[in-house]
Design a protein around this motif. Structure first.
Motif, mmCIF file in Angstrom:
data_model
loop_
_atom_site.group_PDB
_atom_site.id
_atom_site.type_symbol
_atom_site.label_atom_id
_atom_site.label_comp_id
_atom_site.label_asym_id
_atom_site.label_seq_id
_atom_site.Cartn_x
_atom_site.Cartn_y
_atom_site.Cartn_z
ATOM 1 N N HIS A 267 41.635 48.306 3.382
ATOM 2 C CA HIS A 267 40.934 48.958 4.495
ATOM 3 C C HIS A 267 41.636 48.655 5.808
ATOM 4 N N LEU A 268 41.133 49.285 6.866
ATOM 5 C CA LEU A 268 41.742 49.154 8.186
ATOM 6 C C LEU A 268 41.262 47.878 8.871
ATOM 7 N N TYR A 269 42.222 47.116 9.385
ATOM 8 C CA TYR A 269 41.946 45.859 10.084
ATOM 9 C C TYR A 269 42.681 45.833 11.422
ATOM 10 N N ARG A 270 42.115 45.117 12.365
ATOM 11 C CA ARG A 270 42.833 44.775 13.591
ATOM 12 C C ARG A 270 43.493 43.411 13.392
ATOM 13 N N LEU A 271 44.726 43.312 13.852
ATOM 14 C CA LEU A 271 45.461 42.056 13.764
ATOM 15 C C LEU A 271 45.733 41.507 15.151
ATOM 16 N N SER A 272 45.923 40.214 15.223
ATOM 17 C CA SER A 272 46.425 39.583 16.434
ATOM 18 C C SER A 272 47.404 38.496 16.036
ATOM 19 N N GLY A 273 48.421 38.299 16.859
ATOM 20 C CA GLY A 273 49.431 37.296 16.559
ATOM 21 C C GLY A 273 50.275 36.994 17.776
ATOM 22 N N ASP A 274 51.163 36.048 17.628
ATOM 23 C CA ASP A 274 51.997 35.595 18.746
ATOM 24 C C ASP A 274 53.324 36.336 18.841
ATOM 25 N N VAL A 275 53.667 37.119 17.828
ATOM 26 C CA VAL A 275 54.950 37.821 17.810
ATOM 27 C C VAL A 275 54.700 39.323 17.661
ATOM 28 N N PRO A 276 55.709 40.148 17.978
ATOM 29 C CA PRO A 276 55.520 41.595 17.818
ATOM 30 C C PRO A 276 55.123 41.968 16.402
ATOM 31 N N LEU A 277 54.256 42.975 16.300
ATOM 32 C CA LEU A 277 53.718 43.435 15.019
ATOM 33 C C LEU A 277 54.092 44.916 14.848
ATOM 34 N N ALA A 311 46.294 47.592 10.897
ATOM 35 C CA ALA A 311 46.975 47.455 9.616
ATOM 36 C C ALA A 311 46.030 47.787 8.481
ATOM 37 N N VAL A 312 46.596 48.274 7.398
ATOM 38 C CA VAL A 312 45.849 48.447 6.157
ATOM 39 C C VAL A 312 46.056 47.183 5.331
ATOM 40 N N VAL A 313 44.956 46.509 4.998
ATOM 41 C CA VAL A 313 45.018 45.177 4.396
ATOM 42 C C VAL A 313 44.143 45.123 3.146
ATOM 43 N N GLN A 314 44.625 44.437 2.130
ATOM 44 C CA GLN A 314 43.826 44.170 0.943
ATOM 45 C C GLN A 314 42.737 43.168 1.327
ATOM 46 N N SER A 315 41.488 43.605 1.237
ATOM 47 C CA SER A 315 40.382 42.880 1.863
ATOM 48 C C SER A 315 40.244 41.439 1.397
ATOM 49 N N ASN A 316 40.470 41.166 0.117
ATOM 50 C CA ASN A 316 40.246 39.807 -0.372
ATOM 51 C C ASN A 316 41.330 38.822 0.040
ATOM 52 N N TYR A 317 42.376 39.321 0.730
ATOM 53 C CA TYR A 317 43.405 38.424 1.246
ATOM 54 C C TYR A 317 43.481 38.442 2.773
ATOM 55 N N ALA A 333 43.263 38.567 11.126
ATOM 56 C CA ALA A 333 42.773 39.922 10.843
ATOM 57 C C ALA A 333 41.250 39.975 10.925
ATOM 58 N N SER A 334 40.758 41.087 11.481
ATOM 59 C CA SER A 334 39.303 41.335 11.499
ATOM 60 C C SER A 334 39.065 42.786 11.110
ATOM 61 N N ALA A 335 38.091 43.031 10.244
ATOM 62 C CA ALA A 335 37.845 44.378 9.739
ATOM 63 C C ALA A 335 37.362 45.313 10.845
ATOM 64 N N VAL A 336 37.917 46.521 10.891
ATOM 65 C CA VAL A 336 37.459 47.530 11.838
ATOM 66 C C VAL A 336 36.056 47.990 11.475
ATOM 67 N N ASN A 337 35.820 48.179 10.185
ATOM 68 C CA ASN A 337 34.510 48.600 9.682
ATOM 69 C C ASN A 337 34.036 47.590 8.643
ATOM 70 N N PRO A 338 33.420 46.480 9.089
ATOM 71 C CA PRO A 338 33.011 45.441 8.135
ATOM 72 C C PRO A 338 32.087 46.000 7.060
ATOM 73 N N ALA A 339 32.274 45.518 5.841
ATOM 74 C CA ALA A 339 31.438 45.971 4.728
ATOM 75 C C ALA A 339 30.011 45.497 4.900
#
Length: 339
Positions: A267-277, A311-317, A333-339
Motif C-alpha cells: 500500500h501507499l506510505y509516506r516516508l521520511s529520512g535523512d538522505v534523498p529518496l 512509496a508503495v510498501v509491503q505492509s508487514n515490513y 514509514a507511515s501509512a497514508v490510509n491506515p487499515a
C-alpha cells in the motif's frame, strides 16, 4: 518541453536540472520550500504533460482503456485514472477532466511519447483524435491565497475539489486538492498569466510541488515506476481511480481479482529520512530476506529538513525499512490510509 516555455522560464531566473528539463528553483530553494508550506507558490509543472482525446467515440475509447469510469465523467469533472498492461500493472496514471467535447489528461512528461504512441495503436478505426498538447503549458498554484490569486487574475475558480473550469483565453483550471490548482494554458497566454498570478504567489521549483504531492498523497506513475504497481498498491481505488462496476479494460481481470480476493499486501506510505529518496529506488527490510519490500514513487526535500517521499510498501515490513539495501539508510514509514 515547449521551447518558448523554457525560454520564458530562463528569463525569470529559473534554474534547470542538468539532465532533465525540470525547474529546480528560482534562486533560493529552501525559501521556496518554506513558502510552499506557509504561503502561496507558483510552480512550472515541467514534469507533467497533457494529451487530449476528442471525437464521437472518445468517451467509449477511454472508458475501455482506463481504470476509472469515463462514461459517467460529467462535464467539468475530473478524476484519477490508471492505464494498465494486460498483467494489471500501471504503465501510466492520469488526472482526466471532461472539457466541452474533449477529454484532457495530465500525465508524467517522461511517459508522454510512449503513452501517446501506444494509445494511438488501440484506436484502430474508432472516431477518436488523440493529440499531444505541445503548445499547452502547465502551472501549479498552491497555498492559502491560491483562490484569491486566481480571482485577481480574472480566472474562474472551480466550485470544488476535482472539478475543472476554463477561461476565455483557453486556460483550464483544475482544483486538484484542498489548496492546489493546476492550470493548463496556451503558451501565448503565459507572460500575462505569470505576471498576474505572481502578485500573490511566489515562483518556486518542482521540489516544492513534489513536497506538496507527498503531503497530499498524490500518486503519480513516472518512467521510474512504470509497470511496477497494480492500482490498489498505490491506493488508487481509494481516490476514485478504479471502478469495479465498469466493463473490460486492459488488466481488468487481474485488478478485479486482486480486489475481491483481498490479496493486496502493498500500500501507499509516506516516508521520511535523512538522505534523498528518489523515485524508483527500492526499499528493503532486514526482516525480509527474499525480495525488496517497497519502491519509492516520488521524493522531495522537506521544509523542516531531511527528505520525504511516497512509496508503495509491503505492509508487514513497513516498520523496519532501509533505502537501497538491507544495510542502507534507515527510513521511517507511515501509512497514508491506515487499515
Amino acid at each position: 518541453m515547449n521551447p518558448h516555455w523554457r525560454s520564458f522560464l530562463e528569463s525569470t531566473d529559473a534554474c534547470f536540472a542538468a539532465d532533465v528539463p525540470e525547474v529546480l528553483h528560482f534562486g533560493d530553494a529552501q525559501a521556496e520550500l518554506l513558502a510552499a508550506s506557509r504561503q502561496t507558490v507558483l510552480v512550472p509543472l515541467t514534469h507533467l504533460a497533457s494529451i487530449s482525446a476528442s471525437g464521437d467515440e472518445a468517451k467509449t475509447f477511454l472508458h475501455g482503456q482506463l481504470t476509472s469510469d469515463v462514461n459517467h465523467l460529467a462535464q467539468g469533472a475530473a478524476q484519477h485514472a490508471g492505464w494498465c498492461t494486460a498483467k494489471g500493472r500501471m504503465q501510466a496514471s492520469f488526472v482526466v477532466w471532461h472539457e466541452n467535447e474533449s477529454y484532457r489528461m495530465l500525465l508524467a512528461a517522461d511517459l508522454l511519447e510512449a503513452t501517446a504512441k501506444r494509445l494511438q495503436m488501440f484506436i484502430l478505426r474508432a472516431k477518436v483524435k488523440l493529440q499531444v498538447e505541445s503548445d499547452t503549458i502547465l502551472l501549479g498554484l498552491a497555498g492559502r491565497q491560491a483562490a484569491e490569486a486566481l480571482a485577481d487574475a480574472g480566472l474562474p475558480i472551480p466550485e470544488s475539489v476535482m472539478r475543472a473550469t476554463s477561461s476565455g483565453d483557453g486556460t483550464s483550471i483544475i482544483h486538484l486538492d484542498a489548496q492546489r490548482y493546476v492550470l493548463a494554458a496556451p503558451v501565448t497566454a503565459l507572460p500575462a498569466l505569470w505576471q498576474k498570478l505572481g502578485v500573490k504567489a511566489r515562483p518556486a521549483g518542482l521540489p516544492a510541488w513534489r513536497w506538496l504531492d507527498v503531503q497530499a498523497a498524490f500518486p503519480l506513475v513516472s518512467l521510474a515506476t512504470k509497470e511496477e504497481f497494480v492500482p490498489q498498491m498505490a491506493d488508487f481505488e481509494k481516490i476514485g481511480g478504479v471502478s469495479f462496476n465498469k466493463g473490460c479494460y486492459p488488466g481488468q481481470e487481474i485488478v478485479a481479482r486482486t480486489q475481491y480476493l483481498g490479496k493486496v499486501k502493498r500500500h501507499l506510505y509516506r516516508l521520511s529520512g535523512d538522505v534523498p529518496l528518489p523515485a524508483g529506488a527500492d526499499l528493503f527490510s532486514p526482516d525480509n530476506l527474499e525480495q525488496a519490500s517497497g519502491k519509492i514513487m516520488l521524493g522531495a526535500p522537506s521544509p523542516a529538513g531531511g527528505h520525504v517521499a511516497l512509496a508503495v510498501v509491503q505492509s508487514n515490513y513497513a516498520g523496519n525499512l532501509r533505502l537501497g539495501s538491507r544495510d542502507g539508510q534507515e527510513v521511517t514509514a507511515s501509512a497514508v490510509n491506515p487499515a
